[in-house]
Design a protein around this motif. Structure first.
Motif, PDB file in Angstrom:
ATOM      1  N   GLY A  59       0.792  -1.229   0.000  1.00 57.08           N
ATOM      2  CA  GLY A  59       0.000   0.000   0.000  1.00 57.08           C
ATOM      3  C   GLY A  59       0.819   1.270   0.000  1.00 57.08           C
ATOM      4  N   TRP A  60       2.104   1.143   0.317  1.00 57.10           N
ATOM      5  CA  TRP A  60       2.945   2.350   0.367  1.00 57.10           C
ATOM      6  C   TRP A  60       3.632   2.616  -0.961  1.00 57.10           C
ATOM      7  CZ3 TRP A  60       1.398   5.011   4.195  1.00 57.10           C
ATOM      8  CH2 TRP A  60       1.104   4.433   5.432  1.00 57.10           C
ATOM      9  N   GLU A  61       4.060   1.563  -1.626  1.00 59.00           N
ATOM     10  CA  GLU A  61       4.767   1.693  -2.900  1.00 59.00           C
ATOM     11  C   GLU A  61       4.155   0.701  -3.888  1.00 59.00           C
ATOM     12  OE1 GLU A  61       7.201   3.838  -3.647  1.00 59.00           O
ATOM     13  OE2 GLU A  61       7.307   4.633  -1.599  1.00 59.00           O
ATOM     14  N   PRO A  62       3.965   1.128  -5.137  1.00 62.24           N
ATOM     15  CA  PRO A  62       3.431   0.180  -6.122  1.00 62.24           C
ATOM     16  C   PRO A  62       4.491  -0.856  -6.500  1.00 62.24           C
ATOM     17  CG  PRO A  62       4.013   2.245  -7.192  1.00 62.24           C
ATOM     18  CD  PRO A  62       4.239   2.445  -5.715  1.00 62.24           C
ATOM     19  N   VAL A  63       4.042  -2.039  -6.837  1.00 65.18           N
ATOM     20  CA  VAL A  63       4.940  -3.104  -7.282  1.00 65.18           C
ATOM     21  C   VAL A  63       4.400  -3.712  -8.570  1.00 65.18           C
ATOM     22  CG1 VAL A  63       5.790  -3.694  -4.969  1.00 65.18           C
ATOM     23  CG2 VAL A  63       3.814  -4.877  -5.888  1.00 65.18           C
ATOM     24  N   THR A 103      -3.524   4.051  -8.387  1.00 66.53           N
ATOM     25  CA  THR A 103      -3.397   5.226  -7.516  1.00 66.53           C
ATOM     26  C   THR A 103      -3.230   4.765  -6.071  1.00 66.53           C
ATOM     27  OG1 THR A 103      -5.795   5.411  -7.287  1.00 66.53           O
ATOM     28  CG2 THR A 103      -4.774   6.728  -9.017  1.00 66.53           C
ATOM     29  N   PRO A 104      -2.433   5.501  -5.279  1.00 65.65           N
ATOM     30  CA  PRO A 104      -2.194   5.059  -3.901  1.00 65.65           C
ATOM     31  C   PRO A 104      -3.443   5.175  -3.028  1.00 65.65           C
ATOM     32  CG  PRO A 104      -1.166   7.189  -4.282  1.00 65.65           C
ATOM     33  CD  PRO A 104      -1.711   6.724  -5.603  1.00 65.65           C
ATOM     34  N   PRO A 105      -3.654   4.195  -2.150  1.00 63.37           N
ATOM     35  CA  PRO A 105      -4.782   4.296  -1.223  1.00 63.37           C
ATOM     36  C   PRO A 105      -4.451   5.313  -0.124  1.00 63.37           C
ATOM     37  CG  PRO A 105      -3.476   2.371  -0.694  1.00 63.37           C
ATOM     38  CD  PRO A 105      -2.879   2.970  -1.941  1.00 63.37           C
ATOM     39  N   GLN A 106      -5.480   5.937   0.410  1.00 65.26           N
ATOM     40  CA  GLN A 106      -5.266   6.711   1.629  1.00 65.26           C
ATOM     41  C   GLN A 106      -5.258   5.686   2.754  1.00 65.26           C
ATOM     42  OE1 GLN A 106      -7.949  10.014   2.210  1.00 65.26           O
ATOM     43  NE2 GLN A 106      -7.872  10.534   0.050  1.00 65.26           N
ATOM     44  N   ILE A 107      -4.311   5.824   3.675  1.00 70.21           N
ATOM     45  CA  ILE A 107      -4.177   4.868   4.771  1.00 70.21           C
ATOM     46  C   ILE A 107      -4.320   5.640   6.071  1.00 70.21           C
ATOM     47  CG2 ILE A 107      -2.692   3.133   5.821  1.00 70.21           C
ATOM     48  CD1 ILE A 107      -1.366   2.805   3.031  1.00 70.21           C
ATOM     49  N   VAL A 108      -5.370   5.271   6.842  1.00 75.35           N
ATOM     50  CA  VAL A 108      -5.702   6.017   8.051  1.00 75.35           C
ATOM     51  C   VAL A 108      -5.803   5.093   9.258  1.00 75.35           C
ATOM     52  CG1 VAL A 108      -6.919   7.827   6.754  1.00 75.35           C
ATOM     53  CG2 VAL A 108      -8.199   5.858   7.616  1.00 75.35           C
ATOM     54  N   ASP A 109      -5.801   5.715  10.454  1.00 73.58           N
ATOM     55  CA  ASP A 109      -5.943   4.948  11.691  1.00 73.58           C
ATOM     56  C   ASP A 109      -7.413   4.866  12.093  1.00 73.58           C
ATOM     57  OD1 ASP A 109      -6.606   7.405  12.891  1.00 73.58           O
ATOM     58  OD2 ASP A 109      -4.656   7.615  13.873  1.00 73.58           O
ATOM     59  N   LYS A 110      -7.673   4.335  13.290  1.00 70.16           N
ATOM     60  CA  LYS A 110      -9.056   4.172  13.779  1.00 70.16           C
ATOM     61  C   LYS A 110      -9.806   5.498  13.848  1.00 70.16           C
ATOM     62  CE  LYS A 110      -7.968   1.652  17.437  1.00 70.16           C
ATOM     63  NZ  LYS A 110      -8.033   0.786  18.621  1.00 70.16           N
ATOM     64  N   ASN A 111      -9.065   6.592  14.041  1.00 67.39           N
ATOM     65  CA  ASN A 111      -9.685   7.918  14.140  1.00 67.39           C
ATOM     66  C   ASN A 111      -9.698   8.644  12.797  1.00 67.39           C
ATOM     67  OD1 ASN A 111     -10.075   7.688  16.993  1.00 67.39           O
ATOM     68  ND2 ASN A 111      -7.873   8.019  17.225  1.00 67.39           N
ATOM     69  N   PRO A 121      -4.450  10.306   8.986  1.00 63.82           N
ATOM     70  CA  PRO A 121      -3.456   9.659   8.122  1.00 63.82           C
ATOM     71  C   PRO A 121      -2.339   8.994   8.929  1.00 63.82           C
ATOM     72  CG  PRO A 121      -3.941  11.870   7.342  1.00 63.82           C
ATOM     73  CD  PRO A 121      -4.615  11.721   8.680  1.00 63.82           C
ATOM     74  N   ILE A 122      -1.955   7.797   8.503  1.00 64.47           N
ATOM     75  CA  ILE A 122      -0.828   7.091   9.113  1.00 64.47           C
ATOM     76  C   ILE A 122       0.410   7.468   8.309  1.00 64.47           C
ATOM     77  CG2 ILE A 122       0.220   4.834   9.534  1.00 64.47           C
ATOM     78  CD1 ILE A 122      -2.583   3.761  10.107  1.00 64.47           C
ATOM     79  N   LEU A 123       1.383   8.035   8.983  1.00 67.60           N
ATOM     80  CA  LEU A 123       2.603   8.477   8.317  1.00 67.60           C
ATOM     81  C   LEU A 123       3.754   7.506   8.504  1.00 67.60           C
ATOM     82  CD1 LEU A 123       2.365  12.266   9.235  1.00 67.60           C
ATOM     83  CD2 LEU A 123       1.532  11.106   7.184  1.00 67.60           C
ATOM     84  N   ASP A 124       3.754   6.786   9.614  1.00 67.42           N
ATOM     85  CA  ASP A 124       4.806   5.810   9.900  1.00 67.42           C
ATOM     86  C   ASP A 124       4.499   4.522   9.137  1.00 67.42           C
ATOM     87  OD1 ASP A 124       6.575   3.930  10.876  1.00 67.42           O
ATOM     88  OD2 ASP A 124       6.163   4.342  12.998  1.00 67.42           O
ATOM     89  N   ARG A 125       5.271   4.256   8.107  1.00 64.35           N
ATOM     90  CA  ARG A 125       4.998   3.111   7.231  1.00 64.35           C
ATOM     91  C   ARG A 125       5.074   1.774   7.942  1.00 64.35           C
ATOM     92  NH1 ARG A 125       6.977   4.245   1.159  1.00 64.35           N
ATOM     93  NH2 ARG A 125       5.845   6.189   0.897  1.00 64.35           N
ATOM     94  N   SER A 126       5.773   1.713   9.057  1.00 63.23           N
ATOM     95  CA  SER A 126       5.883   0.432   9.774  1.00 63.23           C
ATOM     96  C   SER A 126       4.584   0.093  10.514  1.00 63.23           C
ATOM     97  CB  SER A 126       7.054   0.459  10.755  1.00 63.23           C
ATOM     98  OG  SER A 126       6.791   1.352  11.815  1.00 63.23           O
ATOM     99  N   GLU A 127       3.660   1.040  10.606  1.00 59.14           N
ATOM    100  CA  GLU A 127       2.391   0.832  11.313  1.00 59.14           C
ATOM    101  C   GLU A 127       1.444  -0.104  10.558  1.00 59.14           C
ATOM    102  OE1 GLU A 127       0.742   2.021  14.255  1.00 59.14           O
ATOM    103  OE2 GLU A 127       2.852   2.198  14.785  1.00 59.14           O
ATOM    104  N   VAL A 128       1.533  -0.126   9.235  1.00 55.33           N
ATOM    105  CA  VAL A 128       0.618  -0.943   8.421  1.00 55.33           C
ATOM    106  C   VAL A 128       1.457  -1.951   7.653  1.00 55.33           C
ATOM    107  CG1 VAL A 128      -1.217  -0.914   6.696  1.00 55.33           C
ATOM    108  CG2 VAL A 128      -0.941   1.020   8.244  1.00 55.33           C
ATOM    109  N   TYR A 129       1.115  -3.231   7.791  1.00 61.07           N
ATOM    110  CA  TYR A 129       1.944  -4.310   7.272  1.00 61.07           C
ATOM    111  C   TYR A 129       1.083  -5.549   7.045  1.00 61.07           C
ATOM    112  CZ  TYR A 129       1.407  -5.278  12.197  1.00 61.07           C
ATOM    113  OH  TYR A 129       0.842  -5.477  13.432  1.00 61.07           O
ATOM    114  N   SER A 130       1.644  -6.518   6.351  1.00 59.36           N
ATOM    115  CA  SER A 130       0.965  -7.803   6.160  1.00 59.36           C
ATOM    116  C   SER A 130       0.795  -8.458   7.523  1.00 59.36           C
ATOM    117  CB  SER A 130       1.787  -8.712   5.251  1.00 59.36           C
ATOM    118  OG  SER A 130       1.830  -8.188   3.948  1.00 59.36           O
TER     119      SER A 130
END
Length: 181
Positions: A21-25, A104-112, A115-124
């Motif tokens: 979700g952070w970088e396209p592959v 196009t990149p997804p917007q990635i957000v937290d429970k509230n 936006p989640i800025l720390d990429r290590s927060e969202v993972y497989s």
């Protein structure tokens, strides 16, 4: 907001796998895309029911892709797959899964919904809600319904998938810096 019959927001017990979700592959040499495999527990009847209805709506809206005749569902590719049958992977047991992608990149957000800025927060392996858009396709003789990736909301942490480990699990604190001497 217009009611889109081909759109589904998954339930909170959805788990992310093969998260890109952070970088396209590029998968199999194709165009680079953002993608995720969405694991849906078989008990999540509400989400599964919504997906069935959205797939039916995508077939209706995409009739021109099928020669203006409603296709037999067994004759076309469908996005919802059975993890117990199609994957030899413990994480997929007891789940259906959908592979969703987007250019196009997804917007990635937290429970509230921040936006989640720390990429290590969202993972497989983490849990989240995913916005999915279903659409009909007819490409090179392949016909069916595919799934576009919308946005992602992280709900909670989960056991990382794919061998990812935390540094704190692998290393201990070194008592001194004598090793530099």
């Amino acid at each position: 907001m217009k009611n889109n019959k081909c759109k589904v927001i998954t339930g909170v017990n959805t788990r992310l796998s093969y998260f890109n979700g952070w970088e396209p592959v590029s998968i199999n040499g194709g165009k680079e895309r953002y993608s995720v495999s969405v694991l849906i527990p078989k008990e999540d009847k509400e989400t599964l029911d919504q997906i069935e209805k959205a797939v039916d709506a995508a077939i209706e809206e995409g009739m021109s892709k099928f020669g203006n005749k409603k296709p037999n569902k067994q004759a076309i590719k469908l996005p919802l797959r059975d993890g117990d049958i199609e994957r030899d992977d413990e994480a997929y047991k007891g789940h259906y899964f959908i592979n969703a992608n987007s250019i196009t990149p997804p917007q990635i957000v937290d429970k509230n919904v921040k936006p989640i800025l720390d990429r290590s927060e969202v993972y497989s392996g983490c849990y989240g809600r995913v916005s999915l858009n279903f659409y009909a396709f007819n490409s090179n003789g392949n016909k069916g319904v595919a799934c576009g990736l919308g946005n992602i909301q992280k709900i909670k942490d989960g056991e990382p998938l794919g061998g990812r480990t935390n540094a704190t699990d692998e290393f201990t604190t070194l008592e001194s810096d004598d090793f530099l001497a």
